[in-house]
Enzyme design. Structure first.
Site, PDB file in Angstrom:
ATOM      1  NE  ARG A  19      -1.349   2.364   2.967  1.00  0.00           N
ATOM      2  CZ  ARG A  19      -0.747   3.411   3.495  1.00  0.00           C
ATOM      3  NH1 ARG A  19      -0.541   4.511   2.789  1.00  0.00           N
ATOM      4  NH2 ARG A  19      -0.306   3.365   4.740  1.00  0.00           N
ATOM      5  CG  HIS A  23       2.514   6.912  -1.698  1.00  0.00           C
ATOM      6  ND1 HIS A  23       1.638   7.870  -2.158  1.00  0.00           N
ATOM      7  CD2 HIS A  23       1.985   6.457  -0.531  1.00  0.00           C
ATOM      8  CE1 HIS A  23       0.629   7.994  -1.300  1.00  0.00           C
ATOM      9  NE2 HIS A  23       0.813   7.149  -0.310  1.00  0.00           N
ATOM     10  CG  HIS A 202       7.134   7.831   5.897  1.00  0.00           C
ATOM     11  ND1 HIS A 202       7.215   7.189   4.678  1.00  0.00           N
ATOM     12  CD2 HIS A 202       5.837   7.757   6.277  1.00  0.00           C
ATOM     13  CE1 HIS A 202       6.013   6.771   4.325  1.00  0.00           C
ATOM     14  NE2 HIS A 202       5.151   7.096   5.268  1.00  0.00           N
TER      15      HIS A 202
END
Lengths: 341, 341
Positions: A19, A23, A202
């Site tokens: 998922r 990106h 992140h």
């Protein structure tokens, strides 16, 4: 180094490789890629495999980026491969709707995460309710959580628990946190709610693994991590590294090290062009606190507008632009060009 | 975000991009690459640019790997470009000799680091003495420092200070440490010596930046870091990321953020094929505590011997093989093949 199957993991690793990694490839993962990685993650004992468009259910669109596959195809493809892992999906109200949730559960989603901007947990009520009614596990997560104070995050998480969330937590969507920031925030939330706490990191500042450890030490028990860190911007917490580090710390995850290394190798060979790295724009993005999913549109807008992408990231940070405001990127780039040109 | 030029940096970043990075390219950096990066690092205000064969002065050889350029050429090439940065070199007694040190200082080395296995600081006496006599700054570093207890490292560092070292410290040559390990060791050394403390990290467990922060918090003031993390194995602490993170922490480095990002971009474009990443063998190597410089020879020996490289890293870790024992790698691979085949 493997934990035995009957041992209850102290930390549950939730794997959004299929998922968040979308990106990094413009949401273009195909069915063969989804299948290859899901089989390997399932074999490694990864507890939750999350799948979907990078921005979640219902987000495939011209503005954000059309995915190669529709939600139904992604979910059924992964579902078929899982024998022990549960399947998770992500949804941000606005992009997704109650109808998308119902379809996802019908296609086998065990866990539905409802996401809101860090100060807007009130928008999750209806959808958390829908998830509970459908019998799936309802989780609530706060996006861009560095933009709110610990007390605010605790209050927002408590609100989502009141709405029915069975696990709640925070996403470091911009890769902004230092470990002490995570400690402070997770501890504040832990003192406010009594359900499992989620942390999603992140790696823009090279601290995703350390931040995840800080989250565990402060009381988080659901940690997001992806194969080779495959994810938006500078990528996520690297799953196989976190398994190794938690193992060294004596924290069980129920995941086999050799098997998760094998899964990561498959992801590296099949799913990504290259593993994420921290390039200069990623550093600027993290420092500025800009949503990691903006990397590609920002680079494109900078090139089209003839401005330095680092300047553009810093300007977007100053404007406190958040996910969903994609159309502001070119606008800010244009103003920057006028101001500096 | 830049610190002003007259502010005295609290932490001095020492940049071995053009030395440790050599491990990643078989010691094949050419003069154009050295020049391009050194000019950019100098322009960014990087205090020390270290250059040489990956294993340091005098190490270019058939067994370890022949460098593209000899020591004299590497040093004079970099020296010419530096107007404010100082130039550093690295030497491990056994590979390098007093003659190599003398030549390096003649070619403009300002800082000479003498390295020893973590329990063998006594071998540094003569060479630290030579460096001092030649008027360069003498530093002493302990390799593979995870193999010794904090008290032992403190004792060994104190010994190097007695021998004349003006800065001493530890290298996490295997990328083995978690932040708490670093805190404990650096604190122990800080209580034993009164010179600047050095920390050199590797990123096998995704913790190089966090370990460097832990080192700073425990009292280290000289931190090694390289552009994009370019270095042996999974790479080093990423320089431009550390500049950003220390800046956020309010710790001055004297380095301009924009300029160091530009230097890293030049390194990415000119000096490396790809930025280092943490692949599965790097995780195994870090967990096993194997010298990062062994990555290439281990992968080659595993392929040649028909064994799984992860098994080979773990076996080398069990044997506590250290830098300099390259010839043991194929031997261990052969035994492994016999044992498992």
């Amino acid at each position: 180094m493997d934990t035995t199957a009957h041992e209850r993991p102290r930390v549950l690793l939730h794997d959004p490789t299929l998922r968040d990694g979308q990106h990094a490839v413009g949401h273009q993962l195909d069915a063969g890629q989804l299948r290859a990685y899901a089989i390997a993650a399932n074999a490694a004992g990864v507890p939750v495999v999350e799948v979907g468009h990078g921005n979640g259910l219902g987000a495939s669109s011209l503005q954000i980026g059309r995915a190669a596959l529709d939600d139904a195809t992604m979910l059924t493809t992964v579902r078929e491969t899982l024998t022990s892992s549960r399947m998770g999906v992500f949804m941000a109200p606005g992009w997704g709707t109650a109808k998308d949730i119902a379809a996802a559960v019908r296609h086998g989603a065990d866990i539905v995460r409802i996401a809101a901007h860090c100060t807007e947990a009130d928008v999750t009520e209806r959808h958390l309710d829908v998830v509970r009614e459908l019998g799936a596990e309802a989780q609530g997560v706060l996006l861009m959580s560095h933009m709110a104070e610990p007390r605010k995050l605790a209050e927002q998480c408590a609100l989502m628990v009141r709405f029915g969330a069975q696990a709640v937590g925070i996403m470091d969507s911009a890769g902004y946190y230092l470990p002490a920031d995570v400690t402070e925030r997770v501890a504040a939330i832990a003192s406010a709610v009594d359900v499992p706490l989620i942390f999603h990191g992140h790696n823009n500042l090279g601290l995703a693994v350390a931040n995840s450890l800080a989250a565990v030490d402060a009381g988080a028990s659901v940690i997001d991590a992806t194969a080779r860190g495959f994810g938006a911007g500078a990528g996520n917490t690297q799953l196989e590294v976190l398994v190794a580090v938690l193992d060294r710390r004596g924290v069980s995850t129920g995941i086999g090290l050799r098997e998760v290394l094998a899964a990561a190798d498959i992801a590296a060979a099949r799913v990504m062009k290259a593993p994420p790295s921290i390039d200069s724009t990623a550093v600027a993005s993290g420092l500025a606190g800009v949503f990691s999913g903006f990397k590609r549109p920002v680079l494109e807008a900078a090139r089209a507008g003839g401005v330095d992408p680092i300047d553009l990231f810093l300007a977007l940070g100053e404007r406190q632009v958040v996910a969903g405001q994609e159309d502001l990127i070119t606008d800010v780039a244009r103003r920057l060009k006028v101001a500096t040109g």
